[in-house]
Design an enzyme around this catalytic site. Sequence first.
Site, PDB file in Angstrom:
ATOM      1  N   ASP A 158       0.797  -1.229   0.000  1.00 41.32           N
ATOM      2  CA  ASP A 158       0.000   0.000   0.000  1.00 41.32           C
ATOM      3  C   ASP A 158       0.827   1.277   0.000  1.00 41.32           C
ATOM      4  O   ASP A 158       1.974   1.312   0.426  1.00 41.32           O
ATOM      5  CB  ASP A 158      -0.980   0.012   1.194  1.00 41.32           C
ATOM      6  CG  ASP A 158      -0.303  -0.195   2.539  1.00 41.32           C
ATOM      7  OD1 ASP A 158       0.749  -0.877   2.588  1.00 41.32           O
ATOM      8  OD2 ASP A 158      -0.814   0.314   3.551  1.00 41.32           O
ATOM      9  N   GLU A 165      -0.552  -2.287   4.907  1.00 36.89           N
ATOM     10  CA  GLU A 165       0.339  -2.273   6.073  1.00 36.89           C
ATOM     11  C   GLU A 165       0.167  -1.017   6.905  1.00 36.89           C
ATOM     12  O   GLU A 165       0.299  -1.046   8.119  1.00 36.89           O
ATOM     13  CB  GLU A 165       1.806  -2.395   5.624  1.00 36.89           C
ATOM     14  CG  GLU A 165       2.795  -2.607   6.771  1.00 36.89           C
ATOM     15  CD  GLU A 165       3.061  -1.346   7.591  1.00 36.89           C
ATOM     16  OE1 GLU A 165       3.157  -1.463   8.832  1.00 36.89           O
ATOM     17  OE2 GLU A 165       3.152  -0.253   7.006  1.00 36.89           O
TER      18      GLU A 165
HETATM   19 ZN   LIG Z   1       5.131   3.510   6.449  1.00 35.91          ZN
HETATM   20 ZN   LIG Z   2       6.471   0.875   5.435  1.00 37.42          ZN
END
Ligand SMILES: [Zn+2]
Ligand SMILES: [Zn+2]
Length: 385
Positions: A77, A135
Amino acid sequence: MPAQALTERIIGWRRSLHKIPELGFQEHQTSAFVESRLREIGLTEIRTGVARTGVVATIRAGAGGNDGAVLLRADMDALPVQEVEGREYGSETPGKMHACGHDGHMAMLLGAATLLHERKDSLKQDVVLCFQPAEEGAGGGREMVEGGELDLTGVSRAFAIHLWSLYPAGTVHTRPGPIMAAQDEFTAWFRGRGGHGAAPHNARDPIVAASLGVVALQTVVSRFVDPLSPAVATVGSMHGGSACNIIPEVTELIGTLRSFDPDVRLLLRHRVEEAFAGAARSAGCELEFEVRPGYPAVVNDAESATIAGSVAGRLFGKEKVFETPPLAASEDFAYFLQKVPGAFILLGAGNEERGITAPHHSPQFDIDESALPKGAELLAALAME
Ligand SMILES: [Zn+2]
Ligand SMILES: [Zn+2]
């Protein structure tokens, strides 16, 4: 494939991904890109839509003696950041940017996939290539690991590399034990009774209660946590009131707690609430307190960290390998390491001479791409170990 050709490909993949940043669980184009590249490389065992937008591919060991698989993870991401202008391969989506290097992580893992596919006849263990969504706070790692979509039963070790712009390009940093912190967010509402600023005795002032709370919070880490165990408790937002002569009904504090030890993590939550409750009581107010648990600490298995250090030393020279101090940032690779032993590794991607020094998550963030083929080689070598 000759090393130079692979390097050019990896950099090309990173630049293509850099142009199409997508936020957590929205990585549709990204996921399609990854899948097509994996098929071009020659992989056939590919699952898409894992934890919504993740991609998981498996390379089967050709050398027999198969005892467990090695998992290699890259996150996918981007962030809601507006990239600085004028970059040849800059983000093509306004307000979104790969400002943490996850484009590079995917490119490195695709590079490793290329190398491992070429070397599959000498692979002694299966390799699981895990492209993980979301994440940056949304918990893609947790959804993959705890949602039952990624079966870790056959996995004997897991590794992830994070590019790090604050370390020189090509240097490798890891450590046994905790490497990144556990993170919890809290909100505290101090509830009093509103009234006239000139008659505080007829009111119960939540601004005073919250102020005492901020001061009391300062004793939590300094007086209750073992000084050899790092911890942080910070109030980042304080809001209450609307005019100079009105005592408000409520004042709100929002803050973050960081720690590395699970016991300290629980102690922080409990002690902060106690400190606030005492402050509220002493000012005649009431407390409502909420903790929103973030990611747990990333805890490296000692043996895996040693393997990572020695493999990196063999590839790039011992002088390029360092033991990093623990960092107060957090990362959801933590959920993988709660299930299987492994190591989180930082790969330097900064370059002062070239002006690549901006911290992660900033609009100026960039990486020295010379680190990318090194990351691919390191991931492949860890899977062959
Ligand atoms: Zn980050
Ligand atoms: Zn990262």
